[in-house]
Design an enzyme around this catalytic site. Structure first.
Site, PDB file in Angstrom:
ATOM      1  N   LEU A  36       0.833  -1.205   0.000  1.00 32.01           N
ATOM      2  CA  LEU A  36       0.000   0.000   0.000  1.00 32.01           C
ATOM      3  C   LEU A  36       0.870   1.259   0.000  1.00 32.01           C
ATOM      4  O   LEU A  36       0.626   2.212  -0.740  1.00 32.01           O
ATOM      5  CB  LEU A  36      -0.927   0.002   1.222  1.00 32.01           C
ATOM      6  CG  LEU A  36      -1.852   1.206   1.311  1.00 32.01           C
ATOM      7  CD1 LEU A  36      -2.935   1.141   0.257  1.00 32.01           C
ATOM      8  CD2 LEU A  36      -2.495   1.321   2.698  1.00 32.01           C
ATOM      9  N   THR A  37       1.905   1.257   0.839  1.00 31.18           N
ATOM     10  CA  THR A  37       2.770   2.440   0.932  1.00 31.18           C
ATOM     11  C   THR A  37       3.440   2.705  -0.407  1.00 31.18           C
ATOM     12  O   THR A  37       3.483   3.848  -0.890  1.00 31.18           O
ATOM     13  CB  THR A  37       3.850   2.224   2.016  1.00 31.18           C
ATOM     14  OG1 THR A  37       3.194   1.894   3.226  1.00 31.18           O
ATOM     15  CG2 THR A  37       4.695   3.463   2.206  1.00 31.18           C
ATOM     16  N   HIS A 207     -10.602   4.251   0.923  1.00 26.89           N
ATOM     17  CA  HIS A 207     -10.073   5.064  -0.190  1.00 26.89           C
ATOM     18  C   HIS A 207     -11.127   5.360  -1.250  1.00 26.89           C
ATOM     19  O   HIS A 207     -10.948   6.252  -2.059  1.00 26.89           O
ATOM     20  CB  HIS A 207      -8.817   4.423  -0.797  1.00 26.89           C
ATOM     21  CG  HIS A 207      -9.065   3.226  -1.657  1.00 26.89           C
ATOM     22  ND1 HIS A 207      -9.212   1.958  -1.161  1.00 26.89           N
ATOM     23  CD2 HIS A 207      -9.199   3.104  -3.001  1.00 26.89           C
ATOM     24  CE1 HIS A 207      -9.411   1.117  -2.149  1.00 26.89           C
ATOM     25  NE2 HIS A 207      -9.408   1.778  -3.286  1.00 26.89           N
ATOM     26  N   ASP A 264     -14.153  -7.579   2.467  1.00 26.69           N
ATOM     27  CA  ASP A 264     -13.107  -6.820   1.790  1.00 26.69           C
ATOM     28  C   ASP A 264     -13.659  -5.611   1.034  1.00 26.69           C
ATOM     29  O   ASP A 264     -13.035  -4.555   1.009  1.00 26.69           O
ATOM     30  CB  ASP A 264     -12.371  -7.752   0.808  1.00 26.69           C
ATOM     31  CG  ASP A 264     -11.148  -7.106   0.181  1.00 26.69           C
ATOM     32  OD1 ASP A 264     -10.498  -6.305   0.875  1.00 26.69           O
ATOM     33  OD2 ASP A 264     -10.850  -7.385  -0.998  1.00 26.69           O
ATOM     34  N   HIS A 269     -16.385  -0.284   0.995  1.00 25.81           N
ATOM     35  CA  HIS A 269     -16.486   0.529  -0.226  1.00 25.81           C
ATOM     36  C   HIS A 269     -17.928   0.633  -0.742  1.00 25.81           C
ATOM     37  O   HIS A 269     -18.428   1.726  -1.029  1.00 25.81           O
ATOM     38  CB  HIS A 269     -15.621  -0.058  -1.350  1.00 25.81           C
ATOM     39  CG  HIS A 269     -14.181  -0.252  -0.989  1.00 25.81           C
ATOM     40  ND1 HIS A 269     -13.511   0.566  -0.123  1.00 25.81           N
ATOM     41  CD2 HIS A 269     -13.273  -1.179  -1.390  1.00 25.81           C
ATOM     42  CE1 HIS A 269     -12.256   0.145  -0.011  1.00 25.81           C
ATOM     43  NE2 HIS A 269     -12.096  -0.919  -0.764  1.00 25.81           N
TER      44      HIS A 269
HETATM   45  N1  LIG Z   1      -2.366  -3.102  -0.746  1.00 31.32           N
HETATM   46  C1  LIG Z   1      -3.494  -2.473  -1.090  1.00 31.32           C
HETATM   47  O1  LIG Z   1      -3.777  -2.166  -2.257  1.00 31.32           O
HETATM   48  C2  LIG Z   1      -4.477  -2.113  -0.029  1.00 31.32           C
HETATM   49  C3  LIG Z   1      -4.198  -2.344   1.307  1.00 31.32           C
HETATM   50  N2  LIG Z   1      -5.084  -1.960   2.266  1.00 31.32           N
HETATM   51  C4  LIG Z   1      -4.797  -2.184   3.680  1.00 31.32           C
HETATM   52  O2  LIG Z   1      -3.530  -1.615   4.015  1.00 31.32           O
HETATM   53  C5  LIG Z   1      -2.888  -2.388   5.010  1.00 31.32           C
HETATM   54  C6  LIG Z   1      -1.502  -2.773   4.527  1.00 31.32           C
HETATM   55  O3  LIG Z   1      -1.614  -3.571   3.365  1.00 31.32           O
HETATM   56  P1  LIG Z   1      -0.355  -3.955   2.457  1.00 31.32           P
HETATM   57  O4  LIG Z   1       0.537  -2.793   2.263  1.00 31.32           O
HETATM   58  O5  LIG Z   1      -0.924  -4.612   1.260  1.00 31.32           O
HETATM   59  O6  LIG Z   1       0.391  -5.038   3.360  1.00 31.32           O
HETATM   60  P2  LIG Z   1       1.848  -5.658   3.166  1.00 31.32           P
HETATM   61  O7  LIG Z   1       1.781  -7.032   3.699  1.00 31.32           O
HETATM   62  O8  LIG Z   1       2.330  -5.449   1.785  1.00 31.32           O
HETATM   63  O9  LIG Z   1       2.770  -4.754   4.125  1.00 31.32           O
HETATM   64  C7  LIG Z   1       2.818  -4.940   5.512  1.00 31.32           C
HETATM   65  C8  LIG Z   1       3.832  -3.985   6.125  1.00 31.32           C
HETATM   66  O10 LIG Z   1       3.831  -4.170   7.532  1.00 31.32           O
HETATM   67  C9  LIG Z   1       5.178  -4.422   7.964  1.00 31.32           C
HETATM   68  N3  LIG Z   1       5.189  -5.358   9.071  1.00 31.32           N
HETATM   69  C10 LIG Z   1       4.541  -6.540   9.148  1.00 31.32           C
HETATM   70  N4  LIG Z   1       4.755  -7.086  10.343  1.00 31.32           N
HETATM   71  C11 LIG Z   1       5.569  -6.227  11.030  1.00 31.32           C
HETATM   72  C12 LIG Z   1       6.120  -6.211  12.328  1.00 31.32           C
HETATM   73  N5  LIG Z   1       5.889  -7.200  13.201  1.00 31.32           N
HETATM   74  N6  LIG Z   1       6.879  -5.178  12.685  1.00 31.32           N
HETATM   75  C13 LIG Z   1       7.130  -4.167  11.823  1.00 31.32           C
HETATM   76  N7  LIG Z   1       6.634  -4.131  10.584  1.00 31.32           N
HETATM   77  C14 LIG Z   1       5.847  -5.134  10.198  1.00 31.32           C
HETATM   78  C15 LIG Z   1       5.867  -5.011   6.776  1.00 31.32           C
HETATM   79  O11 LIG Z   1       7.238  -4.799   6.938  1.00 31.32           O
HETATM   80  P3  LIG Z   1       8.323  -5.901   6.512  1.00 31.32           P
HETATM   81  O12 LIG Z   1       8.039  -6.180   5.074  1.00 31.32           O
HETATM   82  O13 LIG Z   1       9.608  -5.211   6.747  1.00 31.32           O
HETATM   83  O14 LIG Z   1       8.081  -7.083   7.360  1.00 31.32           O
HETATM   84  C16 LIG Z   1       5.252  -4.178   5.650  1.00 31.32           C
HETATM   85  O15 LIG Z   1       5.873  -2.935   5.604  1.00 31.32           O
HETATM   86  C17 LIG Z   1      -3.812  -3.573   5.288  1.00 31.32           C
HETATM   87  O16 LIG Z   1      -4.619  -3.261   6.399  1.00 31.32           O
HETATM   88  C18 LIG Z   1      -4.660  -3.660   4.034  1.00 31.32           C
HETATM   89  O17 LIG Z   1      -5.925  -4.222   4.299  1.00 31.32           O
HETATM   90  C19 LIG Z   1      -6.256  -1.308   1.926  1.00 31.32           C
HETATM   91  C20 LIG Z   1      -6.582  -1.061   0.625  1.00 31.32           C
HETATM   92  C21 LIG Z   1      -5.741  -1.463  -0.469  1.00 31.32           C
HETATM   93  O1  LIG Z   2      -9.640  -2.262  -0.534  1.00 35.29           O
HETATM   94  C1  LIG Z   2      -9.577  -2.929  -1.543  1.00 35.29           C
HETATM   95  O2  LIG Z   2      -9.855  -2.325  -2.716  1.00 35.29           O
HETATM   96  C2  LIG Z   2      -9.368  -2.885  -3.925  1.00 35.29           C
HETATM   97  C3  LIG Z   2     -10.150  -2.200  -5.024  1.00 35.29           C
HETATM   98  O3  LIG Z   2      -9.813  -0.846  -5.045  1.00 35.29           O
HETATM   99  P1  LIG Z   2      -9.869  -0.041  -6.417  1.00 35.29           P
HETATM  100  O4  LIG Z   2      -9.560   1.352  -6.033  1.00 35.29           O
HETATM  101  O5  LIG Z   2      -8.851  -0.668  -7.323  1.00 35.29           O
HETATM  102  O6  LIG Z   2     -11.254  -0.236  -6.933  1.00 35.29           O
HETATM  103  C4  LIG Z   2      -9.539  -4.380  -3.970  1.00 35.29           C
HETATM  104  O7  LIG Z   2      -8.893  -4.902  -5.116  1.00 35.29           O
HETATM  105  C5  LIG Z   2      -8.912  -4.993  -2.743  1.00 35.29           C
HETATM  106  O8  LIG Z   2      -9.183  -6.395  -2.728  1.00 35.29           O
HETATM  107  C6  LIG Z   2      -9.472  -4.386  -1.492  1.00 35.29           C
HETATM  108  O9  LIG Z   2      -8.716  -4.830  -0.366  1.00 35.29           O
END
Ligand SMILES: NC(=O)C1=CN([C@@H]2O[C@H](COP(=O)(O)OP(=O)(O)OC[C@H]3O[C@@H](n4cnc5c(N)ncnc54)[C@H](OP(=O)(O)O)[C@@H]3O)[C@@H](O)[C@H]2O)C=CC1
Ligand SMILES: O=C1O[C@H](COP(=O)(O)O)[C@@H](O)[C@H](O)[C@H]1O
Length: 517
Positions: A36-37, A207, A264, A269
């Protein structure tokens, strides 16, 4: 249907809100090495900075487990370019990157927060960020409670006391979705969050509310006088909301096995979009007024009977010569998984405006195409004056308004027009408004607006604890019923289709069908 494209261009300089610039602050992202970041948050911050919307005294501190000192900057730059749709040749990354740093710690290491606190004080000195903090919890949800607890224990959740003659500082937190797993866990998480942060410090992010086209639902309804008069049960036959994705679960097997489509996408959403479509006009466009109207909508939705729910799971398929895995074959998914990747619901909102108007909602992974859209389907006129050559009038399509949230953002109004010639033949025609044609391309991925609003302390487009609990109250009984009654025919739709047959049957029993998208 004859497609008459009437392109709408802005007729005057847009009416803009007041110039908004946040206070100096540090944005602290927990989960800095995550997907996400990289794909969304850093590109959004970069675009805000490029647009001159951030104060010059700003810093971003990424926090995660792995040691990234050497690789974070290049990795981050790749993410901004790829995730932000930035042209590499034109990218001006250096000024932004110089404000971003990385702090390695384990989220469950209590001592790490003490060190982080000292590090943030150094950042204040270096960047002039004045003690203001925006903590962004971009981590898996199991870490939300711990991070919040440790921030509280280390005195990081409350602003520093105000010094004479200086502006008060602030501390806010953005919490990612999913906010809870069901009603009980959402309540428990709300309690934990509110033990440490007061409600006005908490920004529960969805979002979808940052998307221009979702916000435009409110503008369409409440900044124009021609639509609101027909926006009720007297004129509207039914409403459809579709959130279809062509992608599958993208390697997120363990997350998806826990979540499923209903948690999800629909609990958050789709429910947010529905509230904007159905809510009463708020007395002002301020957080408390908008949130109050949204909650009233969710509370007016009747308990959803099992026969008004449909679930699906995609099976394997060959799409355009490419073999696509079924859900049960995806990495780290149970080969006998009962997790749904599709859901459709019929909802009834029992209030003065909507009684008798069904809302059909559906969302799914691995569908025919990616489209998020709302169809407002109008009733037929009371008298059918115009007959065709066979003397029939049932060929005339009802009017509808289609609000396309993505892709190809825009709005279509379909109506009947006389076909030129000696008889009164009628063809359906479209009036089309395209966001891109009218306003040009936009970099906003939803997070830009929401990050900016959180820095400004504006919670209008964020969820309140009451709202989160109201939507979980609707969804939790469905989840419980599904858990008790496993599906024998999963997978029940092939990847690349519009979902299981039961979804069509849900509308067919009411004499309706999903609009072809
Ligand atoms: N990805 C997306 O498109 C979306 C994500 N979200 C939400 O955003 C959130 C994050 O998702 P996402 O970025 O995909 O997740 P990731 O699994 O890609 O990232 C998780 C992050 O958390 C860190 N982390 C995990 N465990 C630890 C720990 N014990 N201590 C320190 N750091 C830790 C990881 O660091 P390291 O790798 O160094 O372990 C990594 O930076 C979730 O709640 C998800 O539901 C919502 C909408 C869309
Ligand atoms: O939060 C989430 O949204 C995406 C869909 O977002 P969009 O902006 O691409 O429509 C979804 O794919 C994902 O599973 C869910 O965690």
């Amino acid at each position: 249907m004859t497609n008459t494209e009437i392109h709408v261009t802005p007729c005057a300089e847009p009416t803009t809100g007041s110039e908004r610039k946040p206070d100096p602050c540090v944005v602290v992202i927990f989960g800095a090495s995550g997907d996400l970041t990289k794909r969304k948050l850093l590109p959004a911050l970069y675009h805000l900075e490029q647009g001159g919307l951030l104060p010059s005294e700003i810093a971003v501190v990424g926090v995660a487990r792995r040691s990234l000192e050497s690789s974070f900057a290049p990795d981050m730059q790749d993410g901004i370019i790829a995730g932000g749709g930035v042209d590499q040749a034109e990218a001006k990354l250096a000024p932004f990157v110089s404000k971003v740093s990385y702090f390695a710690m384990n989220f469950d290491d209590a001592g790490g927060y003490e060190r982080l606190k000292d590090y943030l004080a150094e950042i204040d000195e270096k960047f002039g960020t004045k003690g203001n903090r925006l903590f962004y919890l971009a981590t898996a949800p199991e870490y939300f409670s711990d991070i919040i607890k440790y921030l509280g224990e280390n005195g990081m959740a409350k602003p520093e006391p105000c010094k004479p003659g200086q502006r008060a500082t602030w501390v806010r937190t953005i919490v990612e979705k999913p906010f809870g797993h069901d009603l009980e866990s959402a309540r428990a998480l709300n309690d934990e969050v509110n033990k440490v942060f007061s409600e006005d410090q908490v920004f529960r992010i969805d979002h979808y509310l940052g998307k221009e086209t979702v916000q435009n639902i409110l503008v369409f309804r409440f900044a124009n006088s021609i639509f609101e008069n027909v926006w009720n049960r007297n004129y509207i036959d039914h409403i459809e909301i579709t959130a279809a994705e062509a992608i599958g679960i993208e390697g997120r097997g363990p997350f998806y096995e826990q979540a499923g489509l209903l948690r999800d996408v629909i609990q958050n959403h789709v429910m947010e979009v529905l509230s904007f479509i159905a809510m009463e006009p708020p007395v002002s466009f301020e957080a408390s007024a908008v949130r109050a109207e949204k909650v009233k909508v969710w509370r007016a939705i009747q308990p959803i009977a099992p026969e008004n729910t449909v679930r699906g799971q995609y099976g394997p398929a060959n799409i355009n010569g490419k073999d696509i895995l079924g859900y049960r074959q995806e990495d780290r998914v149970n080969p006998e998984s009962q997790t749904e990747t599709y859901a459709a619901l019929k909802l009834e909102i029992e209030n003065w405006r909507w009684a008798g108007v069904p809302f059909y909602i559906r969302a799914g992974k691995r569908m025919t195409k990616r489209i998020t859209e709302v169809t407002i389907m109008f009733k037929q006129p009371p008298l059918r004056l115009f007959k065709n050559k066979e003397g029939k009038s049932d060929h005339i399509e009802p009017n509808f308004i289609s609000m396309r949230i993505q892709p190809d953002d825009g709005i279509t109004l379909r109506f009947g027009a006389k076909v030129p010639g000696p008889s009164m033949d009628i063809a359906a025609v479209d009036m089309d408004f395209s966001y891109a044609d009218a306003f040009g391309p936009s970099s906003n991925n939803g997070y830009e607006r929401l990050l900016l609003d959180a820095m400004l302390g504006d919670a209008t487009l964020f969820a309140h604890r009451d709202g989160v609990e109201a939507t979980w109250s609707l969804i939790t009984p469905i989840l419980e019923n599904w858990a008790k009654n496993p599906m024998k025919d999963f997978p029940n739709y092939a990847a690349g289709t519009w979902g299981p047959d039961a979804s069509d049957a849900l509308l067919r029993k009411d004499g309706r069908k999903w609009r072809k998208l």
